[in-house]
Design a protein around this motif. Sequence first.
Motif, mmCIF file in Angstrom:
data_model
loop_
_atom_site.group_PDB
_atom_site.id
_atom_site.type_symbol
_atom_site.label_atom_id
_atom_site.label_comp_id
_atom_site.label_asym_id
_atom_site.label_seq_id
_atom_site.Cartn_x
_atom_site.Cartn_y
_atom_site.Cartn_z
ATOM 1 N N LEU A 59 0.824 -1.210 0.000
ATOM 2 C CA LEU A 59 0.000 0.000 0.000
ATOM 3 C C LEU A 59 0.861 1.263 0.000
ATOM 4 O O LEU A 59 0.487 2.283 -0.592
ATOM 5 C CB LEU A 59 -0.942 -0.003 1.206
ATOM 6 N N ILE A 60 2.024 1.185 0.652
ATOM 7 C CA ILE A 60 2.954 2.327 0.622
ATOM 8 C C ILE A 60 3.456 2.554 -0.803
ATOM 9 O O ILE A 60 3.526 3.693 -1.285
ATOM 10 C CB ILE A 60 4.141 2.081 1.586
ATOM 11 N N LEU A 61 3.800 1.462 -1.485
ATOM 12 C CA LEU A 61 4.234 1.573 -2.884
ATOM 13 C C LEU A 61 3.111 2.152 -3.745
ATOM 14 O O LEU A 61 3.360 2.977 -4.636
ATOM 15 C CB LEU A 61 4.641 0.201 -3.412
ATOM 16 N N ALA A 62 1.873 1.730 -3.465
ATOM 17 C CA ALA A 62 0.724 2.263 -4.204
ATOM 18 C C ALA A 62 0.572 3.756 -3.948
ATOM 19 O O ALA A 62 0.289 4.531 -4.872
ATOM 20 C CB ALA A 62 -0.550 1.529 -3.787
ATOM 21 N N ALA A 63 0.782 4.161 -2.690
ATOM 22 C CA ALA A 63 0.685 5.582 -2.351
ATOM 23 C C ALA A 63 1.755 6.385 -3.083
ATOM 24 O O ALA A 63 1.499 7.502 -3.562
ATOM 25 C CB ALA A 63 0.832 5.764 -0.835
ATOM 26 N N ILE A 64 2.958 5.816 -3.193
ATOM 27 C CA ILE A 64 4.031 6.487 -3.933
ATOM 28 C C ILE A 64 3.623 6.670 -5.398
ATOM 29 O O ILE A 64 3.829 7.731 -5.994
ATOM 30 C CB ILE A 64 5.342 5.678 -3.841
ATOM 31 N N GLY A 65 3.023 5.626 -5.972
ATOM 32 C CA GLY A 65 2.550 5.713 -7.347
ATOM 33 C C GLY A 65 1.499 6.785 -7.519
ATOM 34 O O GLY A 65 1.509 7.543 -8.509
ATOM 35 N N MET A 66 0.584 6.883 -6.563
ATOM 36 C CA MET A 66 -0.466 7.898 -6.639
ATOM 37 C C MET A 66 0.106 9.305 -6.486
ATOM 38 O O MET A 66 -0.343 10.252 -7.148
ATOM 39 C CB MET A 66 -1.522 7.637 -5.556
ATOM 40 N N ILE A 67 1.101 9.445 -5.622
ATOM 41 C CA ILE A 67 1.746 10.753 -5.448
ATOM 42 C C ILE A 67 2.449 11.169 -6.730
ATOM 43 O O ILE A 67 2.383 12.331 -7.154
ATOM 44 C CB ILE A 67 2.753 10.703 -4.268
ATOM 45 N N ILE A 68 3.126 10.210 -7.363
ATOM 46 C CA ILE A 68 3.802 10.495 -8.634
ATOM 47 C C ILE A 68 2.783 10.933 -9.691
ATOM 48 O O ILE A 68 3.017 11.875 -10.445
ATOM 49 C CB ILE A 68 4.585 9.256 -9.108
ATOM 50 N N ALA A 69 1.643 10.248 -9.728
ATOM 51 C CA ALA A 69 0.591 10.618 -10.678
ATOM 52 C C ALA A 69 0.081 12.032 -10.388
ATOM 53 O O ALA A 69 -0.126 12.831 -11.311
ATOM 54 C CB ALA A 69 -0.558 9.613 -10.596
ATOM 55 N N TYR A 70 -0.092 12.338 -9.109
ATOM 56 C CA TYR A 70 -0.566 13.676 -8.717
ATOM 57 C C TYR A 70 0.440 14.749 -9.128
ATOM 58 O O TYR A 70 0.068 15.787 -9.694
ATOM 59 C CB TYR A 70 -0.796 13.724 -7.211
ATOM 60 N N LEU A 71 1.721 14.486 -8.870
ATOM 61 C CA LEU A 71 2.756 15.467 -9.214
ATOM 62 C C LEU A 71 2.853 15.661 -10.723
ATOM 63 O O LEU A 71 3.207 16.752 -11.196
ATOM 64 C CB LEU A 71 4.107 15.008 -8.655
ATOM 65 N N ALA A 72 2.543 14.594 -11.477
ATOM 66 C CA ALA A 72 2.623 14.675 -12.940
ATOM 67 C C ALA A 72 1.573 15.612 -13.518
ATOM 68 O O ALA A 72 1.771 16.184 -14.600
ATOM 69 C CB ALA A 72 2.471 13.283 -13.547
#
Length: 230
Positions: free
Chosen positions: A207-220
């Motif tokens: 879930l932490i890895l998923a959160a990192i992915g979502m943060i990257i998507a948000y920053l993009a």
Amino acid sequence: MLHLMKLEMKKFKFGWYIKGALIANIIITALFVSMNYIQEVEKDVIMTNADDAFLLIGTMVRATFIVFAAVLLAQLVIEEYKNKTIMLMFSYPIKRKKIIASKLTIIAILTFITIWLSNTVVTGAVFVLHGYFSFISYSITFTDWMQQAINMIPFAIAAAGTSLIPLYFGMRKHSVPVTIVSSLFVVSFACSYNPGFPVVMIIPIQLILAAIGMIIAYLAIRDIEKEDAI
């Protein structure tokens, strides 16, 4: 957003993805069956119960479709930037954020659905094939199969988020190869199994890895209205 997603689906024609997923399921099933036959012949115990079997199948499925997601990222996002065709889309009277968000949402949803369905299909195929060929020394029941389908849901959700991590690397130089290669590194960690620290089984880490992915998507997409797409 839904309208944009429908347009993207029509534009890119995901028939190759469905065919690829079906072929991947067949290969994963064949590999699993082969490993069990080898285990019986070589007496090298890899799986001793249904939980071990489901763990192996789940790991192979998640690893496969996280890489598939990187291919989708490359096709829907990275190549659009690289070829500058994204500028045409940005010329439409639609917010850029919605355009990119629709692409990333498609990738995340497809990844979740494909991982969950593939895991269910492969474990179901193993259950059925074992009834005919008895190639495993442990028992897998219908109840086990149903429980596995339920247990896979949070892992499939986590994998859908994790699959967005390669976006960060691909967007740095708008590189398709970097996007796909970086997904292999993501898989090597997210799907790693060490008896002392089995990352692939630890849902908080997933879930932490998923959160990192979502943060990257948000920053993009956060400042995309102000940025030059070229």
